[in-house]
Design a protein around this motif. Structure first.
Motif, PDB file in Angstrom:
ATOM      1  N   PHE A 269       0.856  -1.187   0.000  1.00  0.00           N
ATOM      2  CA  PHE A 269       0.000   0.000   0.000  1.00  0.00           C
ATOM      3  C   PHE A 269       0.891   1.235   0.000  1.00  0.00           C
ATOM      4  O   PHE A 269       1.847   1.309   0.773  1.00  0.00           O
ATOM      5  CB  PHE A 269      -0.876   0.055   1.260  1.00  0.00           C
ATOM      6  N   GLN A 270       0.564   2.200  -0.827  1.00  0.00           N
ATOM      7  CA  GLN A 270       1.234   3.495  -0.820  1.00  0.00           C
ATOM      8  C   GLN A 270       0.311   4.475  -0.107  1.00  0.00           C
ATOM      9  O   GLN A 270      -0.807   4.706  -0.552  1.00  0.00           O
ATOM     10  CB  GLN A 270       1.512   3.977  -2.252  1.00  0.00           C
ATOM     11  N   VAL A 271       0.763   5.024   1.007  1.00  0.00           N
ATOM     12  CA  VAL A 271      -0.043   5.940   1.812  1.00  0.00           C
ATOM     13  C   VAL A 271       0.518   7.346   1.635  1.00  0.00           C
ATOM     14  O   VAL A 271       1.662   7.617   1.991  1.00  0.00           O
ATOM     15  CB  VAL A 271      -0.020   5.544   3.310  1.00  0.00           C
TER      16      VAL A 271
ATOM     17  N   THR B 153       5.107   3.549   2.871  1.00  0.00           N
ATOM     18  CA  THR B 153       4.827   2.299   2.187  1.00  0.00           C
ATOM     19  C   THR B 153       4.511   1.256   3.243  1.00  0.00           C
ATOM     20  O   THR B 153       5.295   1.035   4.163  1.00  0.00           O
ATOM     21  CB  THR B 153       6.036   1.838   1.347  1.00  0.00           C
TER      22      THR B 153
ATOM     23  N   LEU C 183      -4.896   2.236   5.833  1.00  0.00           N
ATOM     24  CA  LEU C 183      -4.547   1.667   4.539  1.00  0.00           C
ATOM     25  C   LEU C 183      -5.579   2.136   3.521  1.00  0.00           C
ATOM     26  O   LEU C 183      -6.697   1.614   3.472  1.00  0.00           O
ATOM     27  CB  LEU C 183      -4.533   0.141   4.609  1.00  0.00           C
TER      28      LEU C 183
ATOM     29  N   LYS D 167      -7.686   2.450   0.217  1.00  0.00           N
ATOM     30  CA  LYS D 167      -8.012   1.471  -0.817  1.00  0.00           C
ATOM     31  C   LYS D 167      -7.406   1.857  -2.157  1.00  0.00           C
ATOM     32  O   LYS D 167      -7.084   0.983  -2.961  1.00  0.00           O
ATOM     33  CB  LYS D 167      -9.526   1.324  -0.938  1.00  0.00           C
TER      34      LYS D 167
ATOM     35  N   GLY E 232      -4.524   2.980  -2.479  1.00  0.00           N
ATOM     36  CA  GLY E 232      -3.074   2.838  -2.326  1.00  0.00           C
ATOM     37  C   GLY E 232      -2.530   1.557  -2.924  1.00  0.00           C
ATOM     38  O   GLY E 232      -1.325   1.339  -2.932  1.00  0.00           O
ATOM     39  N   THR E 233      -3.423   0.692  -3.412  1.00  0.00           N
ATOM     40  CA  THR E 233      -3.003  -0.552  -4.049  1.00  0.00           C
ATOM     41  C   THR E 233      -3.956  -0.846  -5.204  1.00  0.00           C
ATOM     42  O   THR E 233      -4.984  -0.185  -5.355  1.00  0.00           O
ATOM     43  CB  THR E 233      -2.960  -1.715  -3.030  1.00  0.00           C
TER      44      THR E 233
ATOM     45  N   ARG F 231      -6.394  -5.290  -3.241  1.00  0.00           N
ATOM     46  CA  ARG F 231      -7.559  -5.098  -2.372  1.00  0.00           C
ATOM     47  C   ARG F 231      -8.281  -6.418  -2.121  1.00  0.00           C
ATOM     48  O   ARG F 231      -8.685  -6.715  -0.998  1.00  0.00           O
ATOM     49  CB  ARG F 231      -8.516  -4.067  -2.982  1.00  0.00           C
TER      50      ARG F 231
END
Length: 157
Positions: A5-7, A87, A133, A135, A137-138, A143
């Motif tokens: 996940f990229q936050v 990340t 996290l 949604k 972000g991936t 998901r």
């Protein structure tokens, strides 16, 4: 299995996530403020000359304003954590969070609850800790895999 996940360091999103996580405590704040203000009104009605009634009413109002602004204050106090993108890598054993300044690992055994909102998952390893996290972000496969992992662990509703 590994989900990444990229936050982004979006403070508004963090305030919304914090507000969502603190929602159960909002009732406690509202009821407490109402009781304090009701006590002040009672004192004022019984003895208008007593200044304590006004003090209790003002105290209740101040607590109400502080209670409503707690999510914003919490994010502001933790602002240094949001200065760079993060990340989050999810595996079957743990969640690993890494940014330019901070890194952390959370074992799935410590996760008490996962709340799902339309735009994010809020992973709660304790009462005062939260990992957001998003949604977006991936990708879609990530998901679905994350949702499957939550179901396996008994954390999805």
């Amino acid at each position: 299995m590994q989900i990444v996940f990229q936050v982004s360091p979006d403070r508004r999103r963090w305030v919304r996530a914090t507000r969502r996580a603190m929602r159960p405590y909002g009732t406690v704040v509202w009821v407490g403020c109402l009781i304090i203000m009701l006590g002040g009104v009672t004192i004022t009605v019984l003895d208008p000359a007593d200044p304590q009634g006004v003090v209790f009413i003002v105290l209740g109002l101040v607590m109400l304003v502080l209670g409503l602004s707690l999510p914003w204050l919490a994010v502001r106090m933790q602002g240094w954590l949001l200065d760079s993108p993060t990340t989050v890598t999810v595996t079957a054993e743990k969640l690993s969070s890494r940014s330019a300044d901070v890194s952390a690992e959370i074992a799935w055994s410590t996760v008490r609850r996962v709340q799902e909102t339309p735009e994010m998952w809020l992973v709660r390893p304790g009462r005062t800790h939260m990992l957001m996290l998003p949604k977006d972000g991936t990708d879609e496969a990530g998901r679905r895999e994350f949702q499957r992992l939550l179901v396996e662990r008994g954390l999805a509703r």
